[in-house]
Design a protein around this motif. Sequence first.
Motif, PDB file in Angstrom:
ATOM      1  N   UNK A 195       7.339  24.901   0.738  1.00 24.17           N
ATOM      2  CA  UNK A 195       6.523  26.099   0.555  1.00 24.17           C
ATOM      3  C   UNK A 195       6.478  26.867   1.873  1.00 24.17           C
ATOM      4  N   UNK A 196       6.075  28.126   1.787  1.00 23.23           N
ATOM      5  CA  UNK A 196       5.887  28.919   2.997  1.00 23.23           C
ATOM      6  C   UNK A 196       4.821  28.287   3.894  1.00 23.23           C
ATOM      7  N   UNK A 197       3.743  27.790   3.286  1.00 20.40           N
ATOM      8  CA  UNK A 197       2.659  27.179   4.065  1.00 20.40           C
ATOM      9  C   UNK A 197       3.193  26.016   4.896  1.00 20.40           C
ATOM     10  N   UNK A 198       3.976  25.154   4.261  1.00 20.87           N
ATOM     11  CA  UNK A 198       4.531  23.996   4.967  1.00 20.87           C
ATOM     12  C   UNK A 198       5.507  24.440   6.058  1.00 20.87           C
ATOM     13  N   UNK A 199       6.352  25.419   5.741  1.00 21.98           N
ATOM     14  CA  UNK A 199       7.334  25.891   6.718  1.00 21.98           C
ATOM     15  C   UNK A 199       6.646  26.483   7.938  1.00 21.98           C
ATOM     16  N   UNK A 237      12.719  36.801   1.779  1.00 21.73           N
ATOM     17  CA  UNK A 237      11.794  35.882   1.132  1.00 21.73           C
ATOM     18  C   UNK A 237      12.248  34.441   1.103  1.00 21.73           C
ATOM     19  N   UNK A 238      12.596  33.907  -0.085  1.00 20.11           N
ATOM     20  CA  UNK A 238      12.925  32.484  -0.190  1.00 20.11           C
ATOM     21  C   UNK A 238      14.180  32.062   0.561  1.00 20.11           C
ATOM     22  N   UNK A 239      14.942  33.009   1.087  1.00 19.45           N
ATOM     23  CA  UNK A 239      16.015  32.626   2.004  1.00 19.45           C
ATOM     24  C   UNK A 239      15.425  32.007   3.268  1.00 19.45           C
ATOM     25  N   UNK A 240      14.117  32.198   3.444  1.00 20.51           N
ATOM     26  CA  UNK A 240      13.420  31.630   4.593  1.00 20.51           C
ATOM     27  C   UNK A 240      13.355  30.112   4.585  1.00 20.51           C
ATOM     28  N   UNK A 241      13.485  29.483   3.423  1.00 24.65           N
ATOM     29  CA  UNK A 241      13.482  28.017   3.407  1.00 24.65           C
ATOM     30  C   UNK A 241      14.631  27.471   4.243  1.00 24.65           C
TER      31      UNK A 241
END
Length: 367
Positions: free
Chosen positions: A15-19, A74-78
């Motif tokens: 998740x963004x929070x975890x990252x 966005x989700x490319x951020x993972x």
Amino acid sequence: MQAQPTAAMRFFSGTYVEARAKFLEAAAQRGATVESFVMEAHRGALGEELATDVALVGAIDAKKVLLVSSGTHGPEGFCGSGTQIATLNDADLLSRLEQAGVSLLLVHAVNPHGFSHLHRTNEDNIDLNRNHIDFNAPLPVNAEYADVEPLVLPATWPPTPADEAAVATYVEKHGMRAFRAAVTRGQYTSPDGLFYGGTAPSWSNRTIRKILRKYAASATHLGWIDVHTGLGPYGHGEKIYPGRNTPEDLARAHAWWGADVFAPFAGDSASADVSGPVISTAYDECPNAKIAPMGLEFGTLPDLEVLDRLRADTWLRRHPEAPEAQKREIRTRLRDGFYCDNDEWKGMILGQTRVVLLQTLQGLRKA
């Protein structure tokens, strides 16, 4: 007996929070200078604070800067976040940077809203790699988009056989290359459409400019790696050159990163030749620096499958009344289209990213 997490697994997040928490923790442990640019007007999918976080390892007035950014889409951020956290844990690489007098600037989650809410676009449906243009000049024109939008964003999702047949007819008439260009190169007329560039600088646009003015103002040489996913063969990192089409700048990119650097304007890249990539802000905000930009693009699924998932996500923005189960499915499929949550893929990403960072360091050191 439960398997122990591998090194590749522990740098990545779900998740963004975890990252964000992992990034800030790694930066603190490394003794980096940290600053958070908080998005006051919006909250995350879990009600969390949204921010673009910066970690600087080295001098703020360094003449040579290696910048790595994540989460433009966005989700490319993972993926990008994982590479940044791995870099903060890479003592050998950081030692090489220090010895060379090169500062490392990590920009985590350029698009925190999309990262958290699992949208490739931002809070206003803006594709940030179409938003960094001169809005005082006439907006770029993509006349073909009006013809393809009804085809790629049908009334219902999933598309009916008739909808898919209409797309096939367009491709047969104009060719796949023209179809992809019409859809993906950017458009400025349909705010709830695909690859929308906006009509003014977004929050993320303004924020990245603040970061450059503060942390790269003294740079005479800047190497910028913007980590992306979703185009090209599975796990392969294409070195995309999104900079100026000049002999000097192209020569610098090839000298630093080798012959396998591809430029969208030359027609040999997996990426379309887009208007307004985030990296282009460096030319505005660091006018005294020699700039070497790269979009490091890691493949996930076949290109048309990724595009279909983007179509679904954009359709969903137009149809907030969609059933909750369909919403969850579309968002999950979008995330999975840009992030392969397995050790094989993550290992490929980390290995190739480290090579690119070492190449960039060598280029900066010799500059």
